[in-house]
Write an enzyme that holds these catalytic residues in place. Structure first.
Site, PDB file in Angstrom:
ATOM      1  N   PRO A  71       0.814  -1.219   0.000  1.00 41.05           N
ATOM      2  CA  PRO A  71       0.000   0.000   0.000  1.00 41.05           C
ATOM      3  C   PRO A  71       0.847   1.269   0.000  1.00 41.05           C
ATOM      4  O   PRO A  71       1.930   1.317   0.606  1.00 41.05           O
ATOM      5  CB  PRO A  71      -0.807  -0.128   1.293  1.00 41.05           C
ATOM      6  CG  PRO A  71      -0.904  -1.599   1.530  1.00 41.05           C
ATOM      7  CD  PRO A  71       0.404  -2.165   1.046  1.00 41.05           C
ATOM      8  N   CYS A  72       0.354   2.291  -0.653  1.00 40.78           N
ATOM      9  CA  CYS A  72       1.114   3.532  -0.849  1.00 40.78           C
ATOM     10  C   CYS A  72       1.647   4.099   0.456  1.00 40.78           C
ATOM     11  O   CYS A  72       2.799   4.540   0.529  1.00 40.78           O
ATOM     12  CB  CYS A  72       0.240   4.565  -1.550  1.00 40.78           C
ATOM     13  SG  CYS A  72      -0.386   4.034  -3.154  1.00 40.78           S
TER      14      CYS A  72
END
Length: 337
Positions: A71-72
């Site tokens: 995830p970012c």
């Protein structure tokens, strides 16, 4: 070659690798809203439903490659060298932990284009250092999916590492493909679409084409600040994970400019403005029609589709990796395999 997938989501990246001839033997996805979709579309892949933070590397099969998109936020936190106790940072650190433990021949990781902004330069350098310390020669590049048989503008950064003892670096191919317009991608889906039922729940089996239903409801001032319509002869805007921000269908005329940060629908044409359906978004993400998404609310469906790596782009990169390994095997002998 055998592949292990982390943060698999619905499996767009996994499907692209399968289409390129890889064997995705094991995948990990923690979001329970995705489990049914992944399991029913990847029946030959074992799905582990735990968080990566709870998985011992010994429980992960030996493999030739590890793929996934942490995830970012975890990239940001890890790049800032937050402590290992920071949950968001741990997700990325655990991805690196798996690389160090399993020592696959290669890995592929994906992230949003914002990673390359100047303000993230230190974080990017730290992340590159972590991949190097894990034992990999790193190549990375910003790619636009529209160059790779995907009918949308979608810029993402891909990190591909080759294990150092294999003595070569992955080279991103320079080739690109002709743009695919929306009329070719979704023109046959213009009709038979259904609006979501009350409170944006799914129509289920009432959809003539699976998942061919769109979210209803108003549009925010932020949404109305920009044109959200691409024409039939253009590529789509980026398919996002939020249904309320889905692009509008190309049957509608482009929105009328009123003033800075304000546009409106063309008067008298309001009936033409609707969000792209989940199936149309899936087509634009190059999922085949027999890949069915399972959800109760349309928000979950849009999220699965929008978070995926476009299948055709994944296939192109997988074929490139495979080809370069085959070339090195031919050049230096079977030990490269």
């Amino acid at each position: 070659m055998k592949i292990v997938s982390f943060f698999a989501g619905a499996g767009g990246l996994d499907l692209g690798f399968k289409q390129a001839g890889f064997d995705v033997v094991w995948a990990n996805e923690y979001d329970k809203d995705i489990w049914e979709t992944y399991a029913k579309n990847h029946i030959q892949t074992k799905l582990d439903k735990r968080s990566i933070t709870d998985i011992d590397s010994g429980e992960v099969p030996d493999c030739d490659g590890i793929i996934g998109g942490p995830p970012c936020q975890s990239w940001s936190e890890a790049g800032a060298l937050r402590g290992i106790n920071d949950h968001r940072g741990r997700l990325f650190f655990d991805f690196v932990r798996m690389l160090k433990a399993k020592t696959p021949k290669f890995f592929l990781a994906e992230n949003v284009s914002g990673m390359l902004l100047a303000r993230h330069a230190v974080a990017l350098a730290n992340i590159k250092g972590m991949f190097k310390d894990a034992g990999y020669v790193l190549s990375f590049k910003l790619l636009n999916a529209s160059d790779y048989n995907v009918p949308q503008d979608r810029k993402r950064v891909f990190f591909i590492g080759i294990r150092q003892d294999l003595t070569f670096a992955f080279a991103f191919p320079n080739m690109v493909f002709n743009k695919i317009p929306l009329h070719k991608a979704i023109g046959d889906l213009q009709h038979n679409v259904l609006p979501a039922v009350d409170k944006n729940y799914t129509n289920g089996d009432k959809c003539i084409v699976p998942n061919h239903e769109y979210m209803t409801g108003g549009f925010s001032t932020i949404y109305m600040s920009r044109n959200r319509v691409r024409a039939w002869d253009e590529q789509s805007f980026t398919i996002q994970a939020g249904g309320r921000h889905a692009p509008l269908h190309p049957q509608a005329p482009k929105m009328q400019f009123i003033e800075q940060n304000k546009r409106i629908f063309i008067p008298g044409k309001h009936h033409l403005y609707r969000r792209l359906s989940i199936r149309e978004c899936a087509r634009i993400q190059t999922f085949p029609d027999d890949f069915v998404f399972y959800y109760d609310t349309l928000a979950s469906g849009y999220k699965m589709v929008g978070n995926a790596v476009p299948v055709n782009l994944a296939k192109f990169l997988a074929e490139s990796i495979k080809g370069q390994f085959e070339n090195m095997a031919y050049t230096y002998g079977e030990s490269i395999r």
